[in-house]
Enzyme design. Sequence first.
Site, PDB file in Angstrom:
ATOM      1  N   HIS A   1      25.762  82.602  54.587  1.00  0.00           N
ATOM      2  CA  HIS A   1      25.893  82.730  53.133  1.00  0.00           C
ATOM      3  C   HIS A   1      27.281  83.310  52.869  1.00  0.00           C
ATOM      4  CE1 HIS A   1      24.985  83.435  48.964  1.00  0.00           C
ATOM      5  NE2 HIS A   1      25.143  84.740  49.091  1.00  0.00           N
TER       6      HIS A   1
ATOM      7  N   ASP B   1      22.122  79.035  47.474  1.00  0.00           N
ATOM      8  CA  ASP B   1      23.152  78.017  47.742  1.00  0.00           C
ATOM      9  C   ASP B   1      22.549  76.616  47.657  1.00  0.00           C
ATOM     10  OD1 ASP B   1      24.972  80.189  48.418  1.00  0.00           O
ATOM     11  OD2 ASP B   1      23.685  80.426  50.164  1.00  0.00           O
TER      12      ASP B   1
HETATM   13  P1  NAD Z   1      22.763  96.342  42.251  1.00  0.00           P
HETATM   14  O1  NAD Z   1      23.881  97.276  42.567  1.00  0.00           O
HETATM   15  O2  NAD Z   1      22.476  95.994  40.837  1.00  0.00           O
HETATM   16  O3  NAD Z   1      21.420  96.926  42.849  1.00  0.00           O
HETATM   17  C1  NAD Z   1      21.319  97.368  44.157  1.00  0.00           C
HETATM   18  C2  NAD Z   1      20.267  98.448  44.168  1.00  0.00           C
HETATM   19  O4  NAD Z   1      20.065  98.796  45.516  1.00  0.00           O
HETATM   20  C3  NAD Z   1      20.699  99.708  43.420  1.00  0.00           C
HETATM   21  O5  NAD Z   1      19.682 100.062  42.487  1.00  0.00           O
HETATM   22  C4  NAD Z   1      20.859 100.755  44.524  1.00  0.00           C
HETATM   23  O6  NAD Z   1      20.491 102.051  44.107  1.00  0.00           O
HETATM   24  C5  NAD Z   1      19.893 100.197  45.562  1.00  0.00           C
HETATM   25  N1  NAD Z   1      20.161 100.651  46.935  1.00  0.00           N
HETATM   26  C6  NAD Z   1      21.343 100.858  47.543  1.00  0.00           C
HETATM   27  N2  NAD Z   1      21.154 101.284  48.803  1.00  0.00           N
HETATM   28  C7  NAD Z   1      19.820 101.304  49.000  1.00  0.00           C
HETATM   29  C8  NAD Z   1      18.998 101.674  50.087  1.00  0.00           C
HETATM   30  N3  NAD Z   1      19.505 102.117  51.233  1.00  0.00           N
HETATM   31  N4  NAD Z   1      17.653 101.572  49.945  1.00  0.00           N
HETATM   32  C9  NAD Z   1      17.105 101.149  48.782  1.00  0.00           C
HETATM   33  N5  NAD Z   1      17.844 100.815  47.708  1.00  0.00           N
HETATM   34  C10 NAD Z   1      19.178 100.884  47.824  1.00  0.00           C
HETATM   35  O7  NAD Z   1      22.997  95.038  43.143  1.00  0.00           O
HETATM   36  P2  NAD Z   1      22.291  93.620  42.972  1.00  0.00           P
HETATM   37  O8  NAD Z   1      23.070  92.805  42.010  1.00  0.00           O
HETATM   38  O9  NAD Z   1      20.837  93.800  42.763  1.00  0.00           O
HETATM   39  O10 NAD Z   1      22.601  92.997  44.435  1.00  0.00           O
HETATM   40  C11 NAD Z   1      21.976  93.513  45.583  1.00  0.00           C
HETATM   41  C12 NAD Z   1      22.522  92.817  46.833  1.00  0.00           C
HETATM   42  O11 NAD Z   1      22.175  91.437  46.824  1.00  0.00           O
HETATM   43  C13 NAD Z   1      24.041  92.866  46.974  1.00  0.00           C
HETATM   44  O12 NAD Z   1      24.372  93.134  48.325  1.00  0.00           O
HETATM   45  C14 NAD Z   1      24.471  91.465  46.592  1.00  0.00           C
HETATM   46  O13 NAD Z   1      25.699  91.116  47.135  1.00  0.00           O
HETATM   47  C15 NAD Z   1      23.326  90.684  47.185  1.00  0.00           C
HETATM   48  N6  NAD Z   1      23.163  89.303  46.707  1.00  0.00           N
HETATM   49  C16 NAD Z   1      22.824  88.349  47.616  1.00  0.00           C
HETATM   50  C17 NAD Z   1      22.644  87.049  47.215  1.00  0.00           C
HETATM   51  C18 NAD Z   1      22.265  85.976  48.202  1.00  0.00           C
HETATM   52  O14 NAD Z   1      22.267  84.794  47.824  1.00  0.00           O
HETATM   53  N7  NAD Z   1      21.932  86.266  49.437  1.00  0.00           N
HETATM   54  C19 NAD Z   1      22.811  86.708  45.876  1.00  0.00           C
HETATM   55  C20 NAD Z   1      23.151  87.698  44.975  1.00  0.00           C
HETATM   56  C21 NAD Z   1      23.341  89.006  45.397  1.00  0.00           C
HETATM   57  C1  LMR Z   2      26.127  85.125  45.371  1.00  0.00           C
HETATM   58  O1  LMR Z   2      26.272  84.160  46.129  1.00  0.00           O
HETATM   59  O2  LMR Z   2      26.109  84.999  44.136  1.00  0.00           O
HETATM   60  C2  LMR Z   2      25.937  86.487  45.955  1.00  0.00           C
HETATM   61  O3  LMR Z   2      25.982  86.458  47.354  1.00  0.00           O
HETATM   62  C3  LMR Z   2      26.849  87.498  45.375  1.00  0.00           C
HETATM   63  C4  LMR Z   2      28.261  87.340  45.887  1.00  0.00           C
HETATM   64  O4  LMR Z   2      28.821  88.350  46.302  1.00  0.00           O
HETATM   65  O5  LMR Z   2      28.779  86.243  45.851  1.00  0.00           O
END
Ligand code: NAD
Ligand code: LMR
Length: 330
Positions: free
Chosen positions: A189, A161
């Site tokens: 967030h 952010d």
């Molecule tokens: P994705 O679905 O591509 O990958 C997630 C991975 O986590 C998958 O490979 C899945 O098998 C694995 N997984 C699920 N449960 C698990 C567990 N208990 N232990 C280990 N691995 C596990 O998703 P992504 O795009 O990589 O996003 C992951 C997370 O990050 C989501 O919750 C998304 O919303 C979050 N995210 C946060 C931010 C932020 O700014 N904080 C930004 C983007 C995404």
């Molecule tokens: C983001 O800010 O891009 C991530 O937290 C993914 C979402 O769900 O918005």
Amino acid sequence: MSQKSPIKIAVTGAAGNIGYSLLFPIASGQVFGADQPVELQLIEIPQGLQSLEGVKMELLDSAFSLVNSITCTSDGDEGFGDVDYAFLVGSKPRGPGMERADLIRENGPIFVGQGQAIDRSAKENVKVIVVGNPCNTNCLIAQHQAKRVNPRNFTAMTRLDQNRAKAQLAVKSGAAVKDISRLAIWGNHSPTMYPDFENALINGKALTEVITDSEWLSESFIKTVQQRGKAIIGARGKSSAASAAWAAIDHAADWSRPTAAGEWVSMAVTSDGSYGIPKDIIYSFPCTVDEQGEYHIVPDVALSAAAKEKAMKSAEELLAERDAVKGILS
Ligand code: NAD
Ligand code: LMR
């Protein structure tokens, strides 16, 4: 260049979209330094292990000289065993039409088991960075399970952010991103986060003296930052991944070295009651990091009445999220 002792780094969800963008910079030395060997401990659910083997093959094929070992596992104790850093990414991302908080029922329990495994197996001074959403409250859940670890060592990521906000301000002002400083994210967030432009600087000058379009700042800018994740999901059909990985890299790198003089970094950390924000929630504040790698919430930031109201609204949302998961907080 002399070699240091290796550090151990756990990454959960390592075969996912963010994991794929995160592992290679870690392995290359861009996060912890060009003289810092690493041992990668990659954690996936059993169904993700085959795909993770492919990621491991690609890491090996990159011939990174700093990578001493790569472990792929579904076992939390093996994965978090003796780690110095833990990136908690693994969890479900939201889809179109969802809010991040909608994920709490599915993702929250993941952080119970992982917090317990960290408690049993990680180094006592492990630094934890929670990325999986809703990241502030997932961080709180894991922290509550890991009583052996200092609660200060649990943080959630609002750096994406901050990066988004700086990028918007750079485009609007025509300045370079590097010229914008002290742009801090307050709160969750989530769409209630508050990107504080009032204290930001452009080339050392008050940002509000450089960008004089106050309506754009207080309306369009704030909304764009708050809703950027949703906009990316709308455009890509899936949530941000590479930019999220780079933000995690920024967060970890900035937590491991002193903050540049005059700059702040946004980190969601345990509220100590600063600025009247209730304690025992994971709240994003402007922070600085000292020579010992300890972060400090920046004191005495002047907040206008409007800014205080926004900062408090986000805290209220976090209290409601905490309430929703009280059954799994120990
Ligand atoms: P994705 O679905 O591509 O990958 C997630 C991975 O986590 C998958 O490979 C899945 O098998 C694995 N997984 C699920 N449960 C698990 C567990 N208990 N232990 C280990 N691995 C596990 O998703 P992504 O795009 O990589 O996003 C992951 C997370 O990050 C989501 O919750 C998304 O919303 C979050 N995210 C946060 C931010 C932020 O700014 N904080 C930004 C983007 C995404
Ligand atoms: C983001 O800010 O891009 C991530 O937290 C993914 C979402 O769900 O918005």
